[in-house]
Design a protein around this motif. Structure first.
Motif, PDB file in Angstrom:
ATOM      1  N   UNK A  15     -10.050  -9.567  50.132  1.00 46.42           N
ATOM      2  CA  UNK A  15     -10.220  -8.440  49.774  1.00 46.42           C
ATOM      3  C   UNK A  15      -9.388  -7.809  51.280  1.00 46.42           C
ATOM      4  N   UNK A  16      -9.585  -7.467  52.275  1.00 45.25           N
ATOM      5  CA  UNK A  16      -8.370  -7.075  53.328  1.00 45.25           C
ATOM      6  C   UNK A  16      -7.764  -7.394  52.845  1.00 45.25           C
ATOM      7  N   UNK A  17      -6.618  -8.681  53.452  1.00 48.88           N
ATOM      8  CA  UNK A  17      -6.089  -8.822  53.278  1.00 48.88           C
ATOM      9  C   UNK A  17      -4.760  -9.281  52.416  1.00 48.88           C
ATOM     10  N   UNK A  18      -5.350  -8.964  50.705  1.00 53.13           N
ATOM     11  CA  UNK A  18      -4.733  -7.864  50.147  1.00 53.13           C
ATOM     12  C   UNK A  18      -4.257  -6.880  50.228  1.00 53.13           C
ATOM     13  N   UNK A  19      -5.524  -6.184  50.107  1.00 52.31           N
ATOM     14  CA  UNK A  19      -5.061  -4.235  50.893  1.00 52.31           C
ATOM     15  C   UNK A  19      -3.947  -4.576  51.592  1.00 52.31           C
ATOM     16  N   UNK A  20      -4.107  -5.345  52.021  1.00 55.12           N
ATOM     17  CA  UNK A  20      -3.028  -5.551  53.772  1.00 55.12           C
ATOM     18  C   UNK A  20      -1.542  -5.181  52.855  1.00 55.12           C
ATOM     19  N   UNK A  21      -1.739  -6.281  52.206  1.00 50.41           N
ATOM     20  CA  UNK A  21      -0.466  -6.431  51.539  1.00 50.41           C
ATOM     21  C   UNK A  21       0.326  -5.852  50.445  1.00 50.41           C
ATOM     22  N   UNK A  22      -1.131  -4.368  49.909  1.00 46.92           N
ATOM     23  CA  UNK A  22      -0.749  -3.991  49.165  1.00 46.92           C
ATOM     24  C   UNK A  22       0.093  -3.032  49.865  1.00 46.92           C
ATOM     25  N   UNK A  23      -1.245  -2.121  51.010  1.00 47.29           N
ATOM     26  CA  UNK A  23      -0.436  -0.873  52.028  1.00 47.29           C
ATOM     27  C   UNK A  23       0.552  -1.163  52.565  1.00 47.29           C
ATOM     28  N   UNK A  24       0.821  -2.598  52.896  1.00 44.90           N
ATOM     29  CA  UNK A  24       2.454  -3.053  53.671  1.00 44.90           C
ATOM     30  C   UNK A  24       3.516  -2.400  52.939  1.00 44.90           C
ATOM     31  N   UNK A  25       3.532  -3.480  51.600  1.00 46.86           N
ATOM     32  CA  UNK A  25       4.462  -3.296  50.527  1.00 46.86           C
ATOM     33  C   UNK A  25       4.905  -1.214  50.566  1.00 46.86           C
ATOM     34  N   UNK A  26       3.438  -0.928  49.779  1.00 47.57           N
ATOM     35  CA  UNK A  26       3.574   0.177  49.877  1.00 47.57           C
ATOM     36  C   UNK A  26       4.460   1.029  51.530  1.00 47.57           C
ATOM     37  N   UNK A  37       0.791   0.606  64.085  1.00 46.19           N
ATOM     38  CA  UNK A  37       2.156   1.075  63.392  1.00 46.19           C
ATOM     39  C   UNK A  37       2.891   1.081  63.058  1.00 46.19           C
ATOM     40  N   UNK A  38       2.111   0.695  61.695  1.00 45.18           N
ATOM     41  CA  UNK A  38       3.713  -0.165  60.718  1.00 45.18           C
ATOM     42  C   UNK A  38       4.542   1.058  60.327  1.00 45.18           C
ATOM     43  N   UNK A  39       6.106   0.068  60.175  1.00 50.92           N
ATOM     44  CA  UNK A  39       6.913   1.358  59.652  1.00 50.92           C
ATOM     45  C   UNK A  39       7.682  -0.096  58.013  1.00 50.92           C
ATOM     46  N   UNK A  40       8.648   1.085  57.149  1.00 49.91           N
ATOM     47  CA  UNK A  40       9.224   0.620  57.035  1.00 49.91           C
ATOM     48  C   UNK A  40      10.776  -0.677  56.967  1.00 49.91           C
TER      49      UNK A  40
END
Length: 216
Positions: free
Chosen positions: A52-63, A38-41
Motif C-alpha cells: 500500500x505505501x509503495x503503490x501510493x508512492x508510485x502513483x504520487x511520484x508519477x503524478x 523534495x521530489x521533482x519531475x
C-alpha cells in the motif's frame, strides 16, 4: 471514536471513506516521505516494495512527473505498479538490483530511492542504487540495515527516514489527489465487514496482493 474537531481533515466530497483512510495512513506516509525528499519531475525514483505505501508512492511520484522504477518480489504487486504508472518494474530476486537500475538509467543510478518494504535487503539495495548526491528515504518498519560509512561517504548521499505527517500535509495530500483525479481507491483489493475480521487478518498476514479495508 470521539476526537477534537481541530484534529480532523475535512473529507472532500469526491473522496470515498476508504480513500480518506488511505490518505491518513499508507498514502500519507508516501506523501510525507516525498515532501521530505523534495521530489521533482526531473527525478528518477526507485520505490522498493509495492504494498500500500509503495503503490501510493508510485502513483504520487508519477503524478509529480518523476520516472518510477518499482520493485517487488510479488508478481501481482509488480503488475499493479505498472497499472499505477511505473515506467519499469523489477523483481529484486532476479539479478543485482543496483546494476539493473544503473542499466535503466544510462549507468547513473536513480536520483532517489524510497524503501517501503521493511526488509534489510531492500534497504541495502536502496542505498546502493542511487547516484552520487542521491537521496534515500527509509520508511519500512522491521528491518535492521547495516552500512559502511566509508562506502557511502564519497557518494555524498542524503539518507533520511520519514514518519507519518502533519495535519497540514495530510490536507495537502488530499487536495493533490482530488486536483489530479488520482484513483486512490484502486489500492484496495479486498473489502471486509467487521464480523469477518479473523479471515481478513489471516489474508493480510500473507503479505501479498493489495490493501484490504473494513467498511461499515
Amino acid at each position: 471514536m470521539k476526537v477534537p474537531a481541530d484534529t480532523l481533515v475535512p473529507l472532500h466530497e469526491r473522496l470515498s471513506f476508504a480513500a480518506g483512510a488511505a490518505i491518513s495512513c499508507g498514502t500519507g506516509t508516501a506523501w510525507g516521505a516525498f515532501e521530505r525528499m523534495g521530489i521533482t519531475g526531473r527525478d528518477v525514483v526507485a520505490v522498493f516494495g509495492q504494498g500500500p505505501v509503495g503503490l501510493s508512492a508510485t502513483l504520487l511520484a508519477k503524478a509529480q512527473g518523476a520516472e518510477v522504477i518499482a520493485l517487488d518480489i510479488d508478481e501481482s504487486r509488480r503488475s499493479k505498479a505498472k497499472e499505477f504508472g511505473a515506467d519499469h518494474v523489477i523483481n529484486p530476486l532476479e539479478g543485482t538490483v543496483a546494476e539493473r537500475i544503473r542499466d535503466l538509467t544510462g549507468g547513473r543510478g536513480a536520483s532517489m530511492a524510497l524503501e517501503t518494504a521493511g526488509a534489510a535487503s531492500a534497504g541495502i539495495d536502496a542505498l546502493n542504487c542511487v547516484r552520487p548526491w542521491g537521496t534515500v528515504c527509509l520508511v519500512g518498519i522491521g528491518a535492521e540495515v547495516s552500512l559502511s560509512v566509508a562506502s557511502m561517504l564519497r557518494r555524498q548521499l542524503k539518507i533520511m527516514t520519514s514518519w507519518t505527517m502533519s495535519i497540514q500535509a495530510q490536507h495537502a495530500c488530499a487536495n493533490f489527489i482530488v486536483e489530479r483525479n488520482l484513483n486512490v481507491d484502486a489500492l484496495f483489493t479486498s473489502e471486509w465487514k467487521l464480523d469477518q475480521a479473523e479471515l481478513a487478518y489471516e489474508t493480510f498476514n500473507r503479505q501479498s496482493g493489495g490493501k484490504g479495508v473494513f467498511t461499515f
